[in-house]
Motif scaffolding. Structure first.
Motif, PDB file in Angstrom:
ATOM      1  N   ALA A  53       0.846  -1.192   0.000  1.00  0.00           N
ATOM      2  CA  ALA A  53       0.000   0.000   0.000  1.00  0.00           C
ATOM      3  C   ALA A  53       0.879   1.239   0.000  1.00  0.00           C
ATOM      4  CB  ALA A  53      -0.906   0.000   1.228  1.00  0.00           C
ATOM      5  N   ARG A  54       0.387   2.266  -0.667  1.00  0.00           N
ATOM      6  CA  ARG A  54       1.172   3.507  -0.764  1.00  0.00           C
ATOM      7  C   ARG A  54       1.496   4.043   0.632  1.00  0.00           C
ATOM      8  NH1 ARG A  54      -0.158   8.381   0.092  1.00  0.00           N
ATOM      9  NH2 ARG A  54      -2.390   7.892   0.086  1.00  0.00           N
ATOM     10  N   GLU A  55       0.519   3.950   1.560  1.00  0.00           N
ATOM     11  CA  GLU A  55       0.746   4.467   2.904  1.00  0.00           C
ATOM     12  C   GLU A  55       1.899   3.737   3.591  1.00  0.00           C
ATOM     13  OE1 GLU A  55      -3.672   4.893   1.960  1.00  0.00           O
ATOM     14  OE2 GLU A  55      -2.131   3.328   1.758  1.00  0.00           O
ATOM     15  N   LEU A  56       2.007   2.424   3.361  1.00  0.00           N
ATOM     16  CA  LEU A  56       3.104   1.672   3.957  1.00  0.00           C
ATOM     17  C   LEU A  56       4.430   2.060   3.322  1.00  0.00           C
ATOM     18  CD1 LEU A  56       4.355  -0.435   5.755  1.00  0.00           C
ATOM     19  CD2 LEU A  56       3.590  -2.212   4.157  1.00  0.00           C
ATOM     20  N   LYS A  57       4.471   2.166   2.000  1.00  0.00           N
ATOM     21  CA  LYS A  57       5.713   2.579   1.340  1.00  0.00           C
ATOM     22  C   LYS A  57       6.208   3.904   1.912  1.00  0.00           C
ATOM     23  CE  LYS A  57       4.785   0.417  -3.177  1.00  0.00           C
ATOM     24  NZ  LYS A  57       4.525   0.681  -4.601  1.00  0.00           N
ATOM     25  N   ASP A  58       5.275   4.844   2.112  1.00  0.00           N
ATOM     26  CA  ASP A  58       5.649   6.158   2.630  1.00  0.00           C
ATOM     27  C   ASP A  58       6.116   6.097   4.078  1.00  0.00           C
ATOM     28  OD1 ASP A  58       4.937   7.248   0.194  1.00  0.00           O
ATOM     29  OD2 ASP A  58       2.962   7.946   0.881  1.00  0.00           O
ATOM     30  N   SER A  59       5.788   4.997   4.776  1.00  0.00           N
ATOM     31  CA  SER A  59       6.119   4.871   6.200  1.00  0.00           C
ATOM     32  C   SER A  59       7.420   4.118   6.436  1.00  0.00           C
ATOM     33  CB  SER A  59       4.978   4.156   6.938  1.00  0.00           C
ATOM     34  OG  SER A  59       3.761   4.850   6.789  1.00  0.00           O
ATOM     35  N   LEU A  60       8.045   3.618   5.377  1.00  0.00           N
ATOM     36  CA  LEU A  60       9.285   2.853   5.494  1.00  0.00           C
ATOM     37  C   LEU A  60      10.444   3.616   4.871  1.00  0.00           C
ATOM     38  CD1 LEU A  60       7.980  -0.682   4.408  1.00  0.00           C
ATOM     39  CD2 LEU A  60       8.406   0.111   6.746  1.00  0.00           C
ATOM     40  N   ASN A  61      11.607   3.491   5.504  1.00  0.00           N
ATOM     41  CA  ASN A  61      12.831   4.014   4.894  1.00  0.00           C
ATOM     42  C   ASN A  61      13.447   2.989   3.949  1.00  0.00           C
ATOM     43  OD1 ASN A  61      12.725   5.320   7.868  1.00  0.00           O
ATOM     44  ND2 ASN A  61      13.643   6.765   6.426  1.00  0.00           N
ATOM     45  N   GLU A  62      13.206   1.705   4.232  1.00  0.00           N
ATOM     46  CA  GLU A  62      13.681   0.641   3.333  1.00  0.00           C
ATOM     47  C   GLU A  62      12.841  -0.601   3.576  1.00  0.00           C
ATOM     48  OE1 GLU A  62      17.769  -1.679   1.886  1.00  0.00           O
ATOM     49  OE2 GLU A  62      17.879   0.182   3.045  1.00  0.00           O
ATOM     50  N   TYR A  63      12.700  -1.391   2.519  1.00  0.00           N
ATOM     51  CA  TYR A  63      11.932  -2.635   2.605  1.00  0.00           C
ATOM     52  C   TYR A  63      12.745  -3.759   1.991  1.00  0.00           C
ATOM     53  CZ  TYR A  63       8.079  -5.990   1.884  1.00  0.00           C
ATOM     54  OH  TYR A  63       7.276  -7.100   1.885  1.00  0.00           O
ATOM     55  N   TYR A  64      12.834  -4.880   2.697  1.00  0.00           N
ATOM     56  CA  TYR A  64      13.555  -6.054   2.217  1.00  0.00           C
ATOM     57  C   TYR A  64      12.550  -7.186   2.053  1.00  0.00           C
ATOM     58  CZ  TYR A  64      17.405  -9.426   1.805  1.00  0.00           C
ATOM     59  OH  TYR A  64      18.291 -10.367   1.361  1.00  0.00           O
ATOM     60  N   LYS A  65      12.401  -7.686   0.827  1.00  0.00           N
ATOM     61  CA  LYS A  65      11.462  -8.768   0.560  1.00  0.00           C
ATOM     62  C   LYS A  65      12.154 -10.114   0.668  1.00  0.00           C
ATOM     63  CE  LYS A  65       8.617 -10.997  -2.973  1.00  0.00           C
ATOM     64  NZ  LYS A  65       9.310 -12.294  -2.732  1.00  0.00           N
TER      65      LYS A  65
END
Length: 411
Positions: A53-65
Motif C-alpha cells: 500500500a502507498r501508505e506503507l511505502k511512505d512509512s518505510l525508509n527501506e523494505y527487504y522482501k
C-alpha cells in the motif's frame, strides 16, 4: 531507561526493524508513527514492494522482501543485510503473535536487547508456564494438566469433571481448541489430535472474557490502558461457526486494571503493547471464586488482533499507534485520551438469515459507524465474514446495535 529511549545520537536516527509491516493490513500505522518520531524504519516482509500500500511505502525508509517469512535463514540474512547497511538495530518487532518466538530468536541472535529474548519465550507462550506467574500475582487460574495419553486425560477429568477444554500448550488464538463434554468427545479428540503437539487440558470456566490492553514503558508502568469484553468465547465462535462480537469498554473496570497491572509486574513486561485475557465468572465456581470475580486466562505479548487497535482509538478518542511509537522513541507519550465510548465489533457469518439487510444497517447506524469491511478468509473463522464497527455512549444503545445486526429469522 532515560527519556532518550531510542535515540542513538544527536544526528543519528535509531534503526527499527518491523517484521511483516503489511499484515495485518492496519499495522502500517505503527511504521508511520515510528517514522514521524524520527526512526529509521526498516521493513521485512514477503509481499513484493510494488504491491505494498502507498501508505506503507511512505512509512518505510527501506523494505527487504523475502520469499517467505517462514524461512528463518532468509529473514536472518535480511536482518544481517540491514545491519550491514544501516548499522546496529535498536528495535526489532512485529507486534504479531505468530512471529513472537521468531522475533525473540532474531533479537537473541543479533544481540538486540530491547525486547524478549529466546529464554523468555516459555513463560509468555506456553499456557502451562503462565500459571505460575499468575499465581505469583495472586490471580487464580483454572486447574490443568499436560496430557499426552488417554489415561492422563481420564485421570484429569475424574478430578475436575466434564466439561473440559483442551488446546495446544503453545498455540495461537483458538486454533485446535476443543470443549469436551463427554467420553465420546474425548475419543473424537484423541483420534484427531496432532501427535506432534503438546496439549494442555483445563477445567471449564463459566465466564465471559475480559481483557487488559496496555502500552507499557521501560519501567513496567502503563502509559495507556483499556480493555475489551468478549461475551462468547472465540473457541465457540470458531467451532460452532457463529457470529463474532466483542467490544472495547467505555471505562476499564478497577478489578481488571488491578489484575492487569499485577500480571505486568509478575511477567516482567517492559516496553511492549500487551493484551492480557481474563475470565469474569458468570457463576460461582469452586476453587476460582464467586460470580463477577476476575480469573486468569492467558497473556499475549502483543496488541489485541484484528481491528482492535483502531477500535481502541475510537473508544478513547486517541491514537494507540502513536502512543506505542512514542514509547519506542521517548519512553513516554503526551497524547491524552479524549471522550470515552463503547466501541462495538459485530462480525456476521455468511449464509445466515439475518432480519436486517446490510443496507438497512448502514442506513440506521451510519452516524455511529466507524468501519465496514469484508474480513479476509484467513481471519474469518474467528471474526466472521462481514464486519461492522460502531461507537455508542451507552451500553443500551450498543446492545440494540448488536440485536439489529445479528438477529436472524427463525427457520
Amino acid at each position: 531507561m532515560a527519556d532518550s529511549h531510542c535515540k542513538k545520537g544527536e544526528n543519528t536516527m535509531a534503526n527499527v526493524i518491523f517484521i511483516s509491516p503489511n499484515f495485518p493490513t492496519n499495522y502500517w500505522q505503527f511504521c508511520r508513527e515510528l517514522k514521524r518520531n524520527g526512526m529509521n524504519v526498516l521493513g521485512i516482509g514477503d509481499q513484493p514492494y510494488d504491491e505494498l500500500a502507498r501508505e506503507l511505502k511512505d512509512s518505510l525508509n527501506e523494505y527487504y522482501k523475502v520469499d517467505t517469512l517462514e524461512d528463518y535463514d532468509a529473514v536472518y540474512r535480511a536482518v544481517a543485510f540491514l545491519i550491514h547497511k544501516h548499522g546496529r538495530i535498536d528495535w526489532l518487532e512485529s507486534n504479531n503473535e505468530y512471529w513472537l518466538e521468531r522475533d525473540a530468536q532474531l533479537r537473541t541472535d543479533f544481540h538486540i536487547t530491547s525486547g524478549f529474548q529466546t529464554e523468555d519465550i516459555p513463560r509468555i507462550k506456553y499456557k502451562s508456564r503462565m500459571k505460575e506467574f499468575y499465581a505469583k500475582a495472586g490471580i487464580p487460574a483454572a486447574r490443568y494438566r499436560l496430557v499426552a495419553t488417554k489415561a492422563g486425560c481420564q485421570a484429569f477429568i475424574r478430578e475436575v469433571g466434564y466439561p473440559v477444554v483442551v488446546k495446544p500448550d503453545n498455540g495461537v488464538g483458538a486454533s485446535d481448541t476443543h470443549k469436551l463434554s463427554s467420553d465420546q468427545d474425548l475419543e473424537a479428540f484423541l483420534q484427531r489430535r496432532n501427535p506432534d503437539v503438546s496439549y494442555i487440558m483445563e477445567e471449564f470456566v463459566h465466564a465471559a472474557v475480559n481483557s487488559y490492553d496496555a502500552i507499557i514503558d521501560s519501567r513496567g508502568e502503563p502509559i495507556f490502558e483499556t480493555g475489551n469484553v468478549t461475551p462468547m468465547s472465540i473457541m465457540d465462535i470458531v467451532n460452532e461457526e457463529d457470529n463474532s462480537i466483542y467490544y472495547i469498554v467505555k471505562d476499564l473496570p478497577d478489578d481488571t486494571r488491578r489484575a492487569g497491572r499485577a500480571a505486568v509486574k509478575s511477567f516482567g513486561v517492559k516496553s511492549r503493547f500487551v493484551h492480557f485475557e481474563f475470565f469474569r465468572l458468570t457463576q460461582d465456581q469452586e476453587g476460582l471464586g464467586r460470580a463477577g470475580d476476575v480469573v486468569a486466562l492467558e497473556v499475549n505479548m502483543r496488541p489485541c488482533g484484528g481491528f482492535s487497535p483502531d477500535m481502541m482509538n475510537y473508544a478513547n478518542s486517541t491514537d494507540v499507534y502513536k502512543i506505542w511509537a512514542d514509547m519506542i522513541a521517548f519512553d513516554r507519550s503526551t497524547l491524552a485520551a479524549g471522550t470515552h465510548m463503547f466501541c462495538a465489533y459485530a462480525g456476521r457469518r455468511d449464509g445466515k438469515p439475518f432480519i436486517r439487510s446490510h443496507q438497512e444497517i448502514l442506513e440506521k447506524y451510519g452516524g455511529q459507524m466507524k468501519m465496514v469491511e469484508r474480513i479476509p478468509d484467513v481471519l474469518s473463522d474467528a471474526m466472521g465474514n462481514q464486519m461492522y464497527v460502531a461507537t455508542f455512549p451507552t451500553r443500551e444503545e450498543m446492545e440494540q446495535f448488536y440485536h439489529d445486526v445479528l438477529m436472524c429469522r427463525e427457520n
